[in-house]
Design a protein around this motif. Structure first.
Motif, PDB file in Angstrom:
ATOM      1  N   PHE A   1       0.848  -1.195   0.000  1.00 26.20           N
ATOM      2  CA  PHE A   1       0.000   0.000   0.000  1.00 26.20           C
ATOM      3  C   PHE A   1       0.884   1.247   0.000  1.00 26.20           C
ATOM      4  N   THR A   2       0.399   2.297  -0.647  1.00 24.23           N
ATOM      5  CA  THR A   2       1.087   3.582  -0.652  1.00 24.23           C
ATOM      6  C   THR A   2       0.081   4.695  -0.387  1.00 24.23           C
ATOM      7  N   ILE A   3       0.372   5.495   0.621  1.00 24.51           N
ATOM      8  CA  ILE A   3      -0.470   6.657   0.921  1.00 24.51           C
ATOM      9  C   ILE A   3       0.177   7.890   0.314  1.00 24.51           C
TER      10      ILE A   3
ATOM     11  N   VAL B   1      -6.515  12.856  -0.163  1.00 25.46           N
ATOM     12  CA  VAL B   1      -5.520  11.876   0.221  1.00 25.46           C
ATOM     13  C   VAL B   1      -5.888  10.554  -0.439  1.00 25.46           C
ATOM     14  N   TYR B   2      -4.879   9.817  -0.864  1.00 22.84           N
ATOM     15  CA  TYR B   2      -5.092   8.572  -1.614  1.00 22.84           C
ATOM     16  C   TYR B   2      -4.491   7.382  -0.871  1.00 22.84           C
ATOM     17  N   LEU B   3      -5.009   6.218  -1.180  1.00 22.20           N
ATOM     18  CA  LEU B   3      -4.409   4.971  -0.721  1.00 22.20           C
ATOM     19  C   LEU B   3      -4.371   4.023  -1.909  1.00 22.20           C
ATOM     20  N   GLN B   4      -3.182   3.835  -2.461  1.00 19.33           N
ATOM     21  CA  GLN B   4      -2.990   2.884  -3.547  1.00 19.33           C
ATOM     22  C   GLN B   4      -2.737   1.517  -2.931  1.00 19.33           C
ATOM     23  N   MET B   5      -3.583   0.564  -3.271  1.00 21.48           N
ATOM     24  CA  MET B   5      -3.495  -0.767  -2.683  1.00 21.48           C
ATOM     25  C   MET B   5      -3.195  -1.771  -3.787  1.00 21.48           C
TER      26      MET B   5
END
Length: 121
Positions: free
Chosen positions: A68-70, A79-83
């Motif tokens: 995961f990358t915030i 704000v994003y959360l790449q999963m």
């Protein structure tokens, strides 16, 4: 009080990817550290990832490190959360919230309504 709206959840197969978004109201978004939290059925809500107001500092729970990358775009109040490499155990309702940059605990009353992520195995 900042208002938060999450989006981007859905159903995905194990190994797949999703990107969650959290858009905030207000003109001071960049001054807040933000966090993503999740709550799986029958379990307590847990911290997933956090990011400082400037975006220069990030923090992750061990179970999502490397997957995961915030990130955040303060110009878009988002704000994003790449999963990536999603697993069945990532299935949960995901929330964003204003968070303490010292403890990464969510500020009471700041949480959005959540977006559901379901990972099929």
């Amino acid at each position: 009080q900042v208002q938060l709206v999450e989006s981007g959840g859905g159903l995905v197969q194990a190994g797949g990817s999703l990107r969650l978004s959290c858009t905030a109201s207000g003109r001071t978004f960049g001054s807040y550290a933000m966090g993503w939290f999740r709550q799986a059925p029958g379990k307590e809500r847990e911290f997933v990832a956090g990011i400082s107001g400037s975006g220069s500092i990030t923090h992750y729970v061990d179970s999502v490190k490397g997957r995961f990358t915030i990130s955040r775009d303060n110009a878009k109040n988002t704000v994003y959360l790449q999963m990536n490499s999603l697993k069945a155990e990532d299935t949960a309702v995901y929330y964003c919230a204003v968070a303490s940059p010292l403890t990464w605990r969510e500020n009471p009353g700041s949480r959005g309504q959540g977006t559901r992520v379901t990972v099929s195995s």
